[in-house]
Design an enzyme around this catalytic site. Structure first.
Site, PDB file in Angstrom:
ATOM      1  N   TYR A  80       0.849  -1.200   0.000  1.00  0.00           N
ATOM      2  CA  TYR A  80       0.000   0.000   0.000  1.00  0.00           C
ATOM      3  C   TYR A  80       0.881   1.245   0.000  1.00  0.00           C
ATOM      4  CZ  TYR A  80      -3.931   2.983   1.154  1.00  0.00           C
ATOM      5  OH  TYR A  80      -4.909   3.949   1.117  1.00  0.00           O
ATOM      6  N   PHE A 132      -9.665  18.785 -25.427  1.00  0.00           N
ATOM      7  CA  PHE A 132      -9.936  17.359 -25.481  1.00  0.00           C
ATOM      8  C   PHE A 132     -11.194  17.158 -24.640  1.00  0.00           C
ATOM      9  CE2 PHE A 132      -9.540  12.939 -24.026  1.00  0.00           C
ATOM     10  CZ  PHE A 132      -9.578  12.340 -25.265  1.00  0.00           C
ATOM     11  N   THR A 133     -12.005  16.170 -24.994  1.00  0.00           N
ATOM     12  CA  THR A 133     -13.323  16.008 -24.340  1.00  0.00           C
ATOM     13  C   THR A 133     -13.227  16.081 -22.806  1.00  0.00           C
ATOM     14  OG1 THR A 133     -13.001  13.637 -24.567  1.00  0.00           O
ATOM     15  CG2 THR A 133     -14.453  14.674 -26.163  1.00  0.00           C
ATOM     16  N   ASP A 223      -0.199  18.701 -21.514  1.00  0.00           N
ATOM     17  CA  ASP A 223      -0.843  17.395 -21.611  1.00  0.00           C
ATOM     18  C   ASP A 223       0.027  16.535 -22.535  1.00  0.00           C
ATOM     19  OD1 ASP A 223      -2.330  15.150 -22.219  1.00  0.00           O
ATOM     20  OD2 ASP A 223      -4.215  16.210 -22.550  1.00  0.00           O
ATOM     21  N   LYS A 266      -1.870   5.804 -23.186  1.00  0.00           N
ATOM     22  CA  LYS A 266      -1.229   6.097 -24.476  1.00  0.00           C
ATOM     23  C   LYS A 266       0.277   6.194 -24.290  1.00  0.00           C
ATOM     24  CE  LYS A 266      -5.537   8.206 -25.057  1.00  0.00           C
ATOM     25  NZ  LYS A 266      -6.315   9.353 -24.634  1.00  0.00           N
ATOM     26  N   ARG A 389     -16.108  11.122 -35.000  1.00  0.00           N
ATOM     27  CA  ARG A 389     -15.710  12.356 -34.307  1.00  0.00           C
ATOM     28  C   ARG A 389     -16.315  13.501 -35.101  1.00  0.00           C
ATOM     29  NH1 ARG A 389     -13.190  11.440 -29.074  1.00  0.00           N
ATOM     30  NH2 ARG A 389     -15.397  11.201 -28.872  1.00  0.00           N
ATOM     31  N   PHE A 455     -22.810  10.009 -27.633  1.00  0.00           N
ATOM     32  CA  PHE A 455     -22.083   9.147 -28.568  1.00  0.00           C
ATOM     33  C   PHE A 455     -21.690   7.810 -27.951  1.00  0.00           C
ATOM     34  CE2 PHE A 455     -17.793   9.767 -26.884  1.00  0.00           C
ATOM     35  CZ  PHE A 455     -17.932  10.958 -26.177  1.00  0.00           C
TER      36      PHE A 455
END
Ligand SMILES: *Cc1c(COP(=O)(O)O)cnc(C)c1O
Length: 482
Positions: A80, A132-133, A223, A266, A389, A455
């Site tokens: 932990y 970005f969303t 980002d 990613k 998109r 979507f």
């Protein structure tokens, strides 16, 4: 990869890895594919894996791991608090990005939650190259708003501009002057700008943004989720960087940012995420939110096995022969499509190949979701799943009117190191057939329309029986049902 010349003159991307574990995939007959897309409400998010041949929905969490990543996962130290595994990742972050403090989080959007809660107050603005969303959603959730400061080239389908992800520095200065620097929560720069087609920014552009930040005392938040692709493009497209190593470019980008965050679904080819900085103040402010939302500071919602894989994955990202695989496959695919006159976003970006559905289906109005219809049609004729998109991914305004998207794109993502060149050729071939038969494709309309993120779960139907006609023509042309 492309450094290797072929005797016969063909210039094809050559893989610098071999495959030692494989997963069997199936190509269902077209009758079953028609049935499957109906069952999924013509929404590719609702298709089941067993009905897919190639899954090009996303590059998130589906990139192939290396043997070294798999081996590291076996050594993971589970505890932990105080896990050795966590220390390994922390050290790797320090070495690559030169940042002293690292906060783990379960994925990219969790980092966005923590950063937005810390810095965005009601009425504040976050300028960014493009939204970005999830990054936009977190800014808005905290009462802020997003201003997109892209260049004039960014939204053009075809362009020669190598860095369509750049910020327009003059517009950025104007925005700060008009609103006052105290209204700006931070400036967010996104590597490999996702929603405009995985398009990169240049190192030079980031240097200029840094200057603006210094002038006005603003934070620069980077980002880095799609950093791998962006590094490749800086190395190959930015003249002044061609003799720099990937490690040097990374370090210079990192030095320009105050806070870096990333989705390790990613970057690093695993699953997880994190935030790093050299500011003790920023670290202390965000630290509590990590323990509140993610977990203790030495795992942050990730499994230790994934943390091991990220540490190795980040190191592997410094290898040009690893990070060029995705962009070079995409470049190959884009080149083939352009040669056949199929409308596609250029120049080729990272992440995937983006088909221009408004150009492909110029007879389908935006209110009938051309990108959604193209995604459904392409699945039927190929068994390949892509992602809409476009307008379908937007939300209606408060009065219930459609908000028409800037672009209508069918994104065919290229998970890193997963598919082979023959898979890519198959995708090109089926797109070519579909383009020649595009007049057969019609629109879609909602049957069930959720009010948020429609979507993901929305169900649709075709505006007439165009899907049946498409299947008939396919069988007539191919003489069989695969
Ligand atoms: C995927 C992505 C995110 C969000 O990451 P998740 O791990 O999916 O939460 C944020 N920014 C960019 C640019 C992304 O591509």
């Amino acid at each position: 990869m492309s450094m290797v010349k072929f005797f016969y003159g063909d210039n094809v991307p050559l893989e610098m890895h071999k495959t030692r574990i494989v997963q069997k995939i199936y190509l269902q007959p077209i009758e079953r594919r028609l049935q499957a897309i109906r069952e999924a409400g013509y929404n590719t998010f609702l298709l089941k894996n067993k009905d897919l041949f190639l899954d090009m929905l996303t590059d998130s969490g589906v990139n192939a791991m290396s043997d070294k990543q798999q081996a590291a996962m076996l050594e993971a130290d589970d505890s932990y608090a105080g896990s050795e595994t966590f220390t390994k990742l922390e050290e790797k972050i320090k070495e690559i990005f030169g940042k002293e403090y690292f906060l783990p989080a379960h994925q990219g959007r969790a980092c966005e939650n923590i950063i937005s809660q810390t810095y965005v107050k009601p009425g504040m603005i976050v300028p960014m190259n493009y939204h970005f969303t999830t990054s936009k959603a977190h800014v808005v959730l905290n009462g802020g708003s997003v201003e997109e400061i892209f260049t004039d080239e960014a939204l053009k389908i075809t362009s020669e501009q190598p860095f369509k992800g750049n910020m327009d520095i003059d517009k950025l200065r104007d925005l700060i002057k008009t609103n006052g620097a105290d209204k700006i929560a931070f400036i967010r720069l996104e590597a490999g700008t996702n929603l405009i087609g995985g398009q990169p920014h240049s190192l030079e552009n980031m240097r200029e943004i840094r200057k603006v930040c210094d002038e006005y005392g603003l934070l620069l938040v980077y980002d880095a989720s799609l950093l791998a692709d962006n590094l490749y493009f800086i190395k190959t497209r930015e003249e002044q960087c061609k003799d720099m190593s990937i490690r040097e470019i990374t370090r210079e980008l990192a030095d320009l940012a105050d806070i870096i965050y990333f989705s390790a679904r990613k970057l690093g080819c695993a699953r997880g995420g994190g935030i790093c900085t050299n500011s003790r103040d920023a670290y202390l402010k965000m630290r509590e939110l990590v323990t509140l939302y993610e977990g203790f500071l030495t795992y942050g919602g990730m499994s230790v096995r994934e943390i091991e894989a990220i540490a190795v994955g980040l190191e592997e990202t410094m290898d040009i022969n690893m990070i060029n695989q995705g962009p070079q496959f995409i470049e190959y695919m884009v080149k083939e499509l352009v040669e056949r006159g199929i409308p596609v976003v250029t120049p080729a970006g990272g992440l995937g190949c983006h088909i221009d559905a408004m150009g492909f289906l110029d007879h389908v109005p935006q209110t009938e979701y051309p990108a959604g219809a193209l995604a459904a049609a392409f699945y039927i004729v190929s068994g390949i799943r892509g992602m809409e998109r476009g307008t379908l991914s937007e939300q209606r305004d408060e009065a219930g009117n459609e908000i028409l998207s800037h672009m209508e794109l069918l994104r065919l993502a290229m998970p890193r190191r997963v598919y082979s060149l023959s898979h890519v050729k198959y995708a090109v071939d089926r797109l070519t057939w579909l383009y020649e038969n595009r007049h057969l494709i019609g629109g879609l309309k909602f049957v069930e329309e959720p009010s948020v993120l429609r979507f993901f779960f929305g169900r649709l139907e075709t505006t007439n029986d165009w899907d049946v006609k498409l299947v008939e023509k396919f069988k007539a042309d191919f003489g069989e049902s695969l």
